[in-house]
Design a protein around this motif. Structure first.
Motif, short mmCIF file in Angstrom:
data_model
loop_
_atom_site.label_atom_id
_atom_site.label_comp_id
_atom_site.label_asym_id
_atom_site.label_seq_id
_atom_site.Cartn_x
_atom_site.Cartn_y
_atom_site.Cartn_z
N ALA A 162 18.08 68.25 42.39
CA ALA A 162 19.31 68.61 43.09
C ALA A 162 19.13 69.85 43.96
O ALA A 162 19.74 69.95 45.03
N LEU A 163 18.30 70.79 43.51
CA LEU A 163 18.05 72.01 44.28
C LEU A 163 16.80 71.81 45.13
O LEU A 163 15.69 71.76 44.60
N VAL A 164 16.96 71.70 46.43
CA VAL A 164 15.82 71.44 47.31
C VAL A 164 14.81 72.58 47.22
O VAL A 164 13.60 72.35 47.16
N ASP A 165 15.30 73.82 47.19
CA ASP A 165 14.42 75.00 47.10
C ASP A 165 14.48 75.57 45.69
O ASP A 165 14.84 76.74 45.47
N TRP A 166 14.13 74.75 44.72
CA TRP A 166 14.28 75.12 43.31
C TRP A 166 13.58 76.43 42.98
O TRP A 166 14.16 77.31 42.35
N TRP A 219 25.45 83.25 50.00
CA TRP A 219 24.11 82.89 50.44
C TRP A 219 24.00 81.37 50.56
O TRP A 219 24.82 80.63 50.02
N ARG A 220 22.99 80.93 51.31
CA ARG A 220 22.80 79.50 51.57
C ARG A 220 21.88 78.87 50.54
O ARG A 220 20.88 79.47 50.14
N ILE A 221 22.23 77.66 50.14
CA ILE A 221 21.32 76.85 49.34
C ILE A 221 21.35 75.43 49.89
O ILE A 221 22.30 75.03 50.56
N ARG A 222 20.29 74.71 49.61
CA ARG A 222 20.21 73.31 50.03
C ARG A 222 20.30 72.42 48.79
O ARG A 222 19.58 72.61 47.81
N VAL A 234 24.89 74.37 51.91
CA VAL A 234 26.20 74.94 51.59
C VAL A 234 26.06 76.45 51.41
O VAL A 234 24.96 76.97 51.17
N LEU A 235 27.17 77.14 51.55
CA LEU A 235 27.24 78.56 51.25
C LEU A 235 27.81 78.72 49.85
O LEU A 235 28.85 78.13 49.52
N VAL A 236 27.12 79.48 49.02
CA VAL A 236 27.64 79.81 47.69
C VAL A 236 28.34 81.16 47.81
O VAL A 236 27.73 82.16 48.18
N GLN A 237 29.63 81.17 47.52
CA GLN A 237 30.41 82.41 47.57
C GLN A 237 30.74 82.84 46.15
O GLN A 237 31.31 82.06 45.37
N THR A 238 30.38 84.05 45.80
CA THR A 238 30.65 84.55 44.45
C THR A 238 31.54 85.78 44.52
O THR A 238 31.57 86.49 45.52
N TYR A 254 32.13 79.39 44.52
CA TYR A 254 32.60 78.30 45.36
C TYR A 254 31.47 77.82 46.25
O TYR A 254 30.61 78.62 46.66
N LEU A 255 31.48 76.53 46.58
CA LEU A 255 30.53 75.98 47.53
C LEU A 255 31.29 75.65 48.82
O LEU A 255 32.23 74.87 48.81
N ILE A 256 30.86 76.28 49.90
CA ILE A 256 31.51 76.08 51.19
C ILE A 256 30.56 75.30 52.10
O ILE A 256 29.43 75.72 52.33
N PRO A 257 30.98 74.15 52.62
CA PRO A 257 30.07 73.36 53.46
C PRO A 257 29.72 74.09 54.75
O PRO A 257 30.54 74.82 55.33
N VAL A 258 28.49 73.90 55.19
CA VAL A 258 28.02 74.47 56.45
C VAL A 258 28.05 73.35 57.49
O VAL A 258 27.44 72.29 57.30
N PRO A 259 28.75 73.54 58.60
CA PRO A 259 28.82 72.50 59.62
C PRO A 259 27.43 72.14 60.15
O PRO A 259 26.56 73.01 60.33
N CYS A 260 27.20 70.88 60.37
CA CYS A 260 25.90 70.42 60.89
C CYS A 260 25.73 70.87 62.34
O CYS A 260 26.69 70.92 63.09
#
Length: 260
Positions: A162-166, A219-222, A234-238, A254-260
């Protein structure tokens, strides 16, 4: 779901960071002798020796600030190094409430924050998921209320997929946890959790590296969808939850989608 993979029970327990060894590591990394540090901090060399060996009580704020100021002049300390030294000296530590009390501290109003389309969760310092919505469970398959995020990262078969950059994500998480442990005085809660996590060789490897970090507020995660294989950013907001009986112990995510 399986949360018992990649476990190694043959290694000894991991030690909770304490001030003495961390101070010595910071001093050694700057090639500063005990005598030189003591002189510039206005204390005796025997004081530094006893402090590094844990043979005396925690330093006062004035003494620790003098130590930090001098070491910082030699080679600037990172924000994480400063925080860890102060935390381990007990200058910012707070008592550790039992996990059961933290669960009970999640009020209906806090749970109301989860009633939204964005994936969201409320966790405790140490990674315990206290509450989450279905979107969070879909984003991180295998997570749910009651699951510890570190056990999910290192023991769940879905985490690496699930985590692309594990590797990058778990490294940040472990290094930030090192800082958090110091902030709460190496309490029994974290000692027990460390003992559990020491079964994972990857956790031991990252923890043993001694690195420290702070998690940014965003911060960003894939993420990868396990059914379709598609990836998204997505952006993870803490944010710290400062209401309730244990302010600062609960964390909203929260997970905030990043526009393509």
């Amino acid at each position: 779901m399986t949360i018992d993979a990649r476990i190694d029970n043959d290694n000894g327990a991991l030690a909770v960071p304490t001030l003495g060894p961390v101070l010595r590591a910071v001093r050694d990394s700057r090639k500063v002798s005990r005598e030189r540090l003591a002189f510039n901090a206005g204390v005796s060399s025997s004081y530094i020796t006893h402090l590094e060996k844990g043979a005396r009580e925690r330093p006062t704020r004035e003494v620790l600030d003098a130590i930090i100021r001098y070491l910082d002049r030699v080679v600037p300390l990172s924000v994480e190094e400063r925080r860890q030294l102060r935390d381990l000296a007990g200058l910012t530590a707070t008592g550790c409430p039992p996990l059961e009390e933290l669960r009970a501290a999640v009020t209906p109003e806090m749970r109301g924050l989860l009633d939204q389309p964005l994936p969201a969760a409320i966790t405790a310092v140490g990674g315990h998921v206290l509450a989450c919505n279905p979107g969070w469970e879909r984003a991180f398959p295998g997570t749910r209320e009651g699951v510890n995020q570190f056990h999910w990262l290192f023991g769940c078969e879905y985490a690496r997929r699930a985590l692309v950059d594990w590797e990058a994500e778990v490294t940040l998480s472990v290094q930030a946890f090192r800082v958090a442990v110091g902030g709460f005085g190496g309490s029994e809660t974290f000692t027990e959790l460390l003992d559990e996590l020491s079964r994972y060789p990857e956790f031991r490897r990252i923890w043993g590296g001694g690195g420290v970090a702070t998690v940014p507020p965003m911060w960003r995660i894939r993420l990868r969808d396990l059914e379709s294989g598609t990836e998204r950013t997505v952006l993870v907001q803490t944010g710290m939850v400062h209401t309730g009986p244990y302010p600062g112990w609960l964390v909203s995510q929260y997970l905030i989608p990043v526009p393509c």
